[in-house]
Design an enzyme around this catalytic site. Structure first.
Site, short mmCIF file in Angstrom:
data_model
loop_
_atom_site.label_atom_id
_atom_site.label_comp_id
_atom_site.label_asym_id
_atom_site.label_seq_id
_atom_site.Cartn_x
_atom_site.Cartn_y
_atom_site.Cartn_z
N GLY A 216 0.82 -1.21 0.00
CA GLY A 216 0.00 0.00 0.00
C GLY A 216 0.85 1.25 0.00
O GLY A 216 1.99 1.25 -0.47
N SER A 217 0.31 2.33 0.54
CA SER A 217 0.96 3.63 0.49
C SER A 217 2.11 3.72 1.48
O SER A 217 2.15 3.01 2.49
CB SER A 217 -0.05 4.74 0.79
OG SER A 217 -0.43 4.70 2.16
N ALA A 218 3.03 4.65 1.20
CA ALA A 218 4.15 4.87 2.11
C ALA A 218 3.66 5.39 3.45
O ALA A 218 4.18 5.02 4.50
CB ALA A 218 5.14 5.84 1.49
N ALA A 219 2.64 6.25 3.44
CA ALA A 219 2.13 6.82 4.68
C ALA A 219 1.64 5.72 5.62
O ALA A 219 1.96 5.71 6.82
CB ALA A 219 1.00 7.80 4.38
N THR A 220 0.87 4.78 5.09
CA THR A 220 0.37 3.68 5.92
C THR A 220 1.50 2.75 6.33
O THR A 220 1.54 2.26 7.46
CB THR A 220 -0.72 2.90 5.18
OG1 THR A 220 -1.77 3.79 4.81
CG2 THR A 220 -1.30 1.80 6.06
N GLY A 221 2.42 2.49 5.42
CA GLY A 221 3.55 1.63 5.74
C GLY A 221 4.40 2.19 6.86
O GLY A 221 4.80 1.46 7.78
N GLU A 239 5.63 -3.18 1.23
CA GLU A 239 5.82 -2.76 -0.17
C GLU A 239 5.01 -1.50 -0.34
O GLU A 239 3.79 -1.52 -0.28
CB GLU A 239 5.38 -3.86 -1.12
CG GLU A 239 5.92 -3.68 -2.54
CD GLU A 239 5.16 -2.64 -3.34
OE1 GLU A 239 5.70 -1.52 -3.52
OE2 GLU A 239 4.04 -2.93 -3.78
N CYS A 273 2.16 0.02 -8.67
CA CYS A 273 3.26 0.50 -7.83
C CYS A 273 4.47 0.91 -8.66
O CYS A 273 5.19 1.84 -8.30
CB CYS A 273 3.68 -0.59 -6.84
SG CYS A 273 2.36 -1.13 -5.75
#
Length: 489
Positions: A216-221, A239, A273
């Site tokens: 998913g998104s970098a923010a959530t990661g 990822e 992605c």
């Protein structure tokens, strides 16, 4: 019924989830997310099922997973249509996705035997053991294929799985879960937990969870990484996408180069992605000619609904809300001084259909280093190949980088100097292979690549020294004496 917990289909007790067609607004699915209590119950059931599942012979686990692949084949029409309706992708794309799900089973089996074989050398041996209970967080762009790429290797390794799909693609997840049940998975091995942020937070906080596999998104990661700080015992595989660069260096076939650029930037409406977000083109007449041809061909891309005939190349983005954010980013680059090469259009504000947009941002200062998950391609002009590599690496991300050029030596240099997990030559950035690792560096992940390397984060290695003979060694270590009181005995 919304969730499958311990083999039982149950209604949710959490927040309301409504999924609508991205273009028409028709309600496709509705229910309530899993409550914290339901998440806890699923975790408890998974923990209880784990010992027997882990001890089950590998061949038996393999047979169930292969039965799932056969059921995917039998139900490919229903599943591909569900993916198309939920995501807005055209049929040809979602049919390809279902085929990738089927192929993933055989690939995962081969990967397991290559990455995690039992090895014996003399008295030394290595075998691999499952972690236990793994939580899989699925994305919306490939709601079948990408979660499948975690679930299949996790189950093969002997883990139990808690699957939390994106709240934007619940129908696809439900169909896949029913197929798993029909394949003969024992009760408690795989659970489906629908819902949004509240359900996800409850799952991450569960002490029974041994690992989290996230796409998913970098923010959530980054949020997940912070939440698991101080818990090194838990596996975390992230990822998180990229701000990927595609370099165009004097192509000898302009149309072939344009085709690669379009496939890299606009397939799946830019919602992959590895999609190209930045197109790096050498300054000069040749670069100008390439960009003119790219804009002309991209302007003819057929955009439409998932079931339009003739089929479109590009469907919608995931929701009107996503379209609004993408279009706002487009407008922001115009306001910052970008030069429009192909205008992005958003014909209906209630619809998620966008047309491709291409904008030259070479002169834009303080350009945000963010992944814009949609059909927006930013052009940057460079002076020489050294400058191109500098621009390509000028990002906190590091997922994909590509080169279009007839010169092999330029690609060899890029392989050494590029800071990206995927580096392609005269191939679309979106052309990833399940027979290779998939992942990046920097803000694109945490060094846990998926695809061929997924087996690595689904099991841990156990090293052993063993001997059937219990006897003193012929030579003792200095300072040891076993002759003492020997005669008295």
């Amino acid at each position: 019924m919304t969730h499958c917990i311990n083999g039982q289909w149950l209604a949710g007790e959490g927040e309301t989830v409504i999924k609508t067609d991205p273009v028409s607004g028709e309600v496709l699915w509705q229910g309530r997310g899993a409550s914290a209590a339901q998440v806890a119950a699923a975790c408890e059931a998974a923990r209880g099922a784990f010992p027997a599942w882990a001890r089950q012979p590998f061949a038996e686990r393999q047979a169930i997973v292969e039965k799932f692949a056969a059921l995917l084949d039998t139900n490919r029409v229903e599943l591909s249509e569900a993916i198309a309706r939920e995501t807005g992708k055209p049929r040809w794309e979602t049919q390809t996705e279902v085929q990738a799900m089927i192929n993933k089973v055989a690939i995962s089996l081969r990967a397991w035997h290559v990455r995690c074989p039992e090895q014996v050398e003399g008295e030394s041996s290595v075998r691999h053991r499952p972690h236990g209970v793994m939580a899989v967080f699925g994305p919306y762009n490939f709601p079948g294929h990408l979660p499948n790429g975690h679930i299949v290797p996790a189950l093969l390794a002997g883990n139990c799985v808690l699957f939390k799909p994106s709240e934007l693609t619940p129908l696809t997840a439900e169909i896949a879960m029913r197929l798993w049940n029909h394949a003969g998975l024992p009760q408690g091995v795989l659970h489906l937990l629908q819902g949004g942020r509240e359900t996800g937070q409850a799952l991450v906080q569960q002490p029974q969870v041994d690992g989290i596999l996230f796409t998913g998104s970098a923010a959530t990661g980054y949020q997940l990484h912070r939440q698991l700080a101080g818990q090194p015992e838990k596996m975390l595989a992230l990822e998180m996408g990229g701000n990927n660069a595609l370099i165009v260096e004097d192509p000898d076939d302009i149309d072939a180069a344009v085709h690669i650029a379009i496939q890299s930037a606009f397939i799946s409406a830019g919602q992959r992605c590895t999609c190209a977000r930045r197109l790096l083109v050498r300054r000069g007449a040749a670069g100008d000619a390439f960009l003119a041809r790219l804009a002309a061909v991209a302007a003819t891309i057929r955009v439409g609904r998932w079931n339009d005939e003739p089929q479109p190349f590009m469907g919608s983005v995931i929701s009107p809300q996503a379209a609004e954010k993408i279009y706002a980013e487009w407008q922001a680059r115009i306001d910052a001084g970008g030069n429009v090469l192909l205008p992005m259009c958003w014909p209906e504000r209630s619809s998620a259909l966008l047309t491709p947009g291409i904008i030259d941002v070479t002169e834009v200062r303080d350009l945000p280093d963010e992944e814009i998950f949609g059909p927006l391609l930013q052009v940057m002009r460079y002076d020489d190949f050294t400058h191109a590599i500098q621009l390509a690496n000028d990002t906190r991300y590091g997922l994909a980088c590509g080169l279009i050029s007839p010169q092999r030596e330029k690609f060899d240099r890029l392989l050494v100097e590029a800071r990206a997990g995927i580096v392609n030559w005269n191939k679309p950035l979106t052309g990833a292979a399940s027979t290779a690792p998939f992942g990046g560096v920097g803000a694109s992940g945490n060094h846990r690549p998926s695809a061929w390397y997924a087996a690595d984060y689904c099991a841990w290695p156990m090293a052993s020294l063993a001997s059937a003979d219990l006897s003193l060694p012929d030579t003792l270590s200095p300072g040891l004496d076993f002759s003492v009181n020997k005669e008295a005995e």
